[in-house]
Scaffold this motif. Sequence first.
Motif, PDB file in Angstrom:
ATOM      1  N   SER A  32      -0.815  -0.302  -3.395  1.00  0.00           N
ATOM      2  CA  SER A  32      -0.104  -1.366  -3.393  1.00  0.00           C
ATOM      3  C   SER A  32       1.512  -1.358  -3.903  1.00  0.00           C
ATOM      4  CB  SER A  32      -0.850  -2.615  -4.387  1.00  0.00           C
ATOM      5  OG  SER A  32      -0.813  -2.024  -5.866  1.00  0.00           O
ATOM      6  N   GLY A  33       1.820  -0.613  -4.757  1.00  0.00           N
ATOM      7  CA  GLY A  33       2.986  -0.423  -5.082  1.00  0.00           C
ATOM      8  C   GLY A  33       3.224  -1.619  -6.256  1.00  0.00           C
ATOM      9  N   GLY A  34       2.237  -1.824  -6.801  1.00  0.00           N
ATOM     10  CA  GLY A  34       2.304  -2.889  -7.804  1.00  0.00           C
ATOM     11  C   GLY A  34       2.465  -2.319  -9.090  1.00  0.00           C
ATOM     12  N   CYS A  35       2.657  -3.132 -10.126  1.00  0.00           N
ATOM     13  CA  CYS A  35       2.996  -2.676 -11.525  1.00  0.00           C
ATOM     14  C   CYS A  35       1.940  -2.046 -12.097  1.00  0.00           C
ATOM     15  CB  CYS A  35       3.549  -3.870 -12.407  1.00  0.00           C
ATOM     16  SG  CYS A  35       2.289  -5.028 -12.549  1.00  0.00           S
ATOM     17  N   CYS A  36       0.733  -2.252 -11.985  1.00  0.00           N
ATOM     18  CA  CYS A  36      -0.457  -1.896 -12.834  1.00  0.00           C
ATOM     19  C   CYS A  36      -0.867  -0.609 -12.245  1.00  0.00           C
ATOM     20  CB  CYS A  36      -1.810  -2.755 -12.490  1.00  0.00           C
ATOM     21  SG  CYS A  36      -1.487  -4.558 -13.171  1.00  0.00           S
ATOM     22  N   ASP A  37      -0.787  -0.132 -11.078  1.00  0.00           N
ATOM     23  CA  ASP A  37      -0.983   1.185 -10.635  1.00  0.00           C
ATOM     24  C   ASP A  37       0.041   2.066 -10.202  1.00  0.00           C
ATOM     25  OD1 ASP A  37      -0.083   0.231  -8.077  1.00  0.00           O
ATOM     26  OD2 ASP A  37      -2.147  -0.321  -7.183  1.00  0.00           O
ATOM     27  N   GLY A  38       1.232   1.621 -10.530  1.00  0.00           N
ATOM     28  CA  GLY A  38       2.368   2.537 -10.351  1.00  0.00           C
ATOM     29  C   GLY A  38       2.620   3.082  -9.174  1.00  0.00           C
ATOM     30  N   SER A  39       2.097   2.452  -8.174  1.00  0.00           N
ATOM     31  CA  SER A  39       2.377   2.736  -6.955  1.00  0.00           C
ATOM     32  C   SER A  39       1.687   4.008  -6.404  1.00  0.00           C
ATOM     33  CB  SER A  39       3.756   2.931  -6.318  1.00  0.00           C
ATOM     34  OG  SER A  39       4.397   4.136  -6.810  1.00  0.00           O
ATOM     35  N   ALA A  40       0.569   4.461  -7.145  1.00  0.00           N
ATOM     36  CA  ALA A  40      -0.283   5.513  -6.854  1.00  0.00           C
ATOM     37  C   ALA A  40      -1.383   5.172  -5.891  1.00  0.00           C
ATOM     38  CB  ALA A  40      -0.874   5.977  -8.204  1.00  0.00           C
ATOM     39  N   PRO A  41      -1.720   6.078  -5.255  1.00  0.00           N
ATOM     40  CA  PRO A  41      -2.952   5.566  -4.261  1.00  0.00           C
ATOM     41  C   PRO A  41      -4.266   5.357  -5.068  1.00  0.00           C
ATOM     42  CG  PRO A  41      -2.303   7.910  -4.042  1.00  0.00           C
ATOM     43  CD  PRO A  41      -1.417   7.454  -4.801  1.00  0.00           C
ATOM     44  N   MET A  42      -4.935   4.490  -4.933  1.00  0.00           N
ATOM     45  CA  MET A  42      -6.209   4.174  -5.580  1.00  0.00           C
ATOM     46  C   MET A  42      -7.479   4.400  -4.939  1.00  0.00           C
ATOM     47  SD  MET A  42      -4.631   3.198  -8.360  1.00  0.00           S
ATOM     48  CE  MET A  42      -5.736   2.414  -9.490  1.00  0.00           C
ATOM     49  N   ASP A  53      -4.982  -9.662   5.268  1.00  0.00           N
ATOM     50  CA  ASP A  53      -3.596  -9.838   6.214  1.00  0.00           C
ATOM     51  C   ASP A  53      -2.537  -9.055   5.458  1.00  0.00           C
ATOM     52  OD1 ASP A  53      -5.007 -10.939   8.354  1.00  0.00           O
ATOM     53  OD2 ASP A  53      -4.615 -13.073   7.645  1.00  0.00           O
ATOM     54  N   SER A  54      -2.570  -8.901   4.224  1.00  0.00           N
ATOM     55  CA  SER A  54      -1.426  -8.465   3.489  1.00  0.00           C
ATOM     56  C   SER A  54      -1.288  -7.133   3.432  1.00  0.00           C
ATOM     57  CB  SER A  54      -1.182  -9.241   2.199  1.00  0.00           C
ATOM     58  OG  SER A  54      -2.511  -8.911   1.293  1.00  0.00           O
ATOM     59  N   ASP A  55      -2.432  -6.509   4.067  1.00  0.00           N
ATOM     60  CA  ASP A  55      -2.613  -4.975   4.029  1.00  0.00           C
ATOM     61  C   ASP A  55      -2.485  -4.186   5.557  1.00  0.00           C
ATOM     62  OD1 ASP A  55      -3.260  -4.721   1.189  1.00  0.00           O
ATOM     63  OD2 ASP A  55      -4.846  -5.791   1.870  1.00  0.00           O
ATOM     64  N   VAL A  56      -1.947  -2.971   5.420  1.00  0.00           N
ATOM     65  CA  VAL A  56      -1.963  -2.291   6.627  1.00  0.00           C
ATOM     66  C   VAL A  56      -2.955  -0.893   6.655  1.00  0.00           C
ATOM     67  CG1 VAL A  56      -0.547  -0.948   8.188  1.00  0.00           C
ATOM     68  CG2 VAL A  56       0.558  -2.928   6.895  1.00  0.00           C
ATOM     69  N   PHE A  72      -7.099   4.826   4.706  1.00  0.00           N
ATOM     70  CA  PHE A  72      -6.028   4.797   3.743  1.00  0.00           C
ATOM     71  C   PHE A  72      -5.243   3.424   3.967  1.00  0.00           C
ATOM     72  CE2 PHE A  72      -1.765   5.013   1.994  1.00  0.00           C
ATOM     73  CZ  PHE A  72      -2.044   6.336   0.932  1.00  0.00           C
ATOM     74  N   TRP A  73      -5.362   2.453   3.196  1.00  0.00           N
ATOM     75  CA  TRP A  73      -4.787   0.915   3.168  1.00  0.00           C
ATOM     76  C   TRP A  73      -3.329   1.134   2.407  1.00  0.00           C
ATOM     77  CZ3 TRP A  73      -6.248  -2.848   6.597  1.00  0.00           C
ATOM     78  CH2 TRP A  73      -7.692  -2.615   7.053  1.00  0.00           C
ATOM     79  N   MET A  74      -2.493   0.153   2.948  1.00  0.00           N
ATOM     80  CA  MET A  74      -1.245   0.283   1.887  1.00  0.00           C
ATOM     81  C   MET A  74      -0.782  -1.315   2.141  1.00  0.00           C
ATOM     82  SD  MET A  74       2.644   1.823   2.223  1.00  0.00           S
ATOM     83  CE  MET A  74       2.106   3.511   1.563  1.00  0.00           C
ATOM     84  N   SER A  75      -0.458  -2.090   0.995  1.00  0.00           N
ATOM     85  CA  SER A  75       0.138  -3.334   1.134  1.00  0.00           C
ATOM     86  C   SER A  75       1.218  -3.422   2.090  1.00  0.00           C
ATOM     87  CB  SER A  75       0.630  -3.980  -0.414  1.00  0.00           C
ATOM     88  OG  SER A  75       1.591  -3.295  -0.897  1.00  0.00           O
ATOM     89  N   ARG A  76       1.155  -4.673   2.838  1.00  0.00           N
ATOM     90  CA  ARG A  76       2.378  -4.680   3.858  1.00  0.00           C
ATOM     91  C   ARG A  76       3.862  -4.771   3.227  1.00  0.00           C
ATOM     92  NH1 ARG A  76       1.637  -6.061   8.621  1.00  0.00           N
ATOM     93  NH2 ARG A  76      -0.357  -6.660   8.338  1.00  0.00           N
ATOM     94  N   GLY A  77       3.989  -5.052   1.952  1.00  0.00           N
ATOM     95  CA  GLY A  77       5.149  -4.836   1.431  1.00  0.00           C
ATOM     96  C   GLY A  77       5.784  -3.882   0.869  1.00  0.00           C
ATOM     97  N   GLN A  78       4.715  -2.845   0.330  1.00  0.00           N
ATOM     98  CA  GLN A  78       5.080  -1.678   0.450  1.00  0.00           C
ATOM     99  C   GLN A  78       5.101  -0.805   1.836  1.00  0.00           C
ATOM    100  OE1 GLN A  78       5.348  -0.207  -2.599  1.00  0.00           O
ATOM    101  NE2 GLN A  78       4.958   2.027  -2.662  1.00  0.00           N
ATOM    102  N   HIS A  79       4.419  -1.065   2.476  1.00  0.00           N
ATOM    103  CA  HIS A  79       4.608  -0.467   3.833  1.00  0.00           C
ATOM    104  C   HIS A  79       5.994  -0.685   4.516  1.00  0.00           C
ATOM    105  CE1 HIS A  79       4.142  -0.475   8.466  1.00  0.00           C
ATOM    106  NE2 HIS A  79       3.792   0.854   8.074  1.00  0.00           N
ATOM    107  N   ASP A  80       6.347  -1.894   4.352  1.00  0.00           N
ATOM    108  CA  ASP A  80       7.792  -2.087   4.767  1.00  0.00           C
ATOM    109  C   ASP A  80       8.993  -1.239   4.160  1.00  0.00           C
ATOM    110  OD1 ASP A  80       6.791  -4.323   6.490  1.00  0.00           O
ATOM    111  OD2 ASP A  80       7.262  -5.920   5.046  1.00  0.00           O
ATOM    112  N   LEU A  81       8.848  -1.031   2.847  1.00  0.00           N
ATOM    113  CA  LEU A  81       9.628  -0.145   2.424  1.00  0.00           C
ATOM    114  C   LEU A  81       9.445   1.566   2.695  1.00  0.00           C
ATOM    115  CD1 LEU A  81       9.627  -1.518  -0.998  1.00  0.00           C
ATOM    116  CD2 LEU A  81      11.314  -1.799   0.130  1.00  0.00           C
ATOM    117  N   TRP A  82       7.998   1.685   3.190  1.00  0.00           N
ATOM    118  CA  TRP A  82       8.087   3.078   3.445  1.00  0.00           C
ATOM    119  C   TRP A  82       7.669   3.458   4.564  1.00  0.00           C
ATOM    120  CZ3 TRP A  82       4.489   5.933  -0.947  1.00  0.00           C
ATOM    121  CH2 TRP A  82       5.051   5.533  -2.161  1.00  0.00           C
ATOM    122  N   ARG A  83       7.888   2.513   5.599  1.00  0.00           N
ATOM    123  CA  ARG A  83       7.543   2.765   7.035  1.00  0.00           C
ATOM    124  C   ARG A  83       8.088   3.809   7.590  1.00  0.00           C
ATOM    125  NH1 ARG A  83       7.523  -2.168   9.337  1.00  0.00           N
ATOM    126  NH2 ARG A  83       6.430  -1.222  11.152  1.00  0.00           N
TER     127      ARG A  83
END
Length: 116
Positions: A32-42, A53-56, A72-83
């Motif tokens: 997700s790239g969120g604060c709780c998981d530190g952008s690690a893959p869970m 819809d908010s995931d890719v 392997f899913w990623m939040s759309r916002g994180q994906h936009d940064l890492w595409r």
Amino acid sequence: MDETASVRLTDAAAGLLSRLASVHGPLMFHQSGGCCDGSAPMCYPAGEFRTGDSDVLLAELRVEGMDEPVPFWMSRGQHDLWRHTRLVVDVVEGRGSGFSLEAPEGVRFLIRSHLV
């Protein structure tokens, strides 16, 4: 599935996934790239984390000896940064988030990224 980003596993990550699947059954990743998981893959049992819809969906990772691929899913916002990166799922020593299945193992999944 998004073809602009690829995801692969190190041998260590594939081995850990195989061990986790023998205990928990089919698995999935979400990053997700969120604060709780530190952008690690869970890593979760398949279907435990609800995607929408908010995931890719970036990849369906095949691991030798496992019957089902690991999505392997990623939040759309994180994906936009890492595409424009290639992602490698690896394992390092140290405790990660308590929400990810590998936490009790004393290791954690980690993403290494490479620009394309």
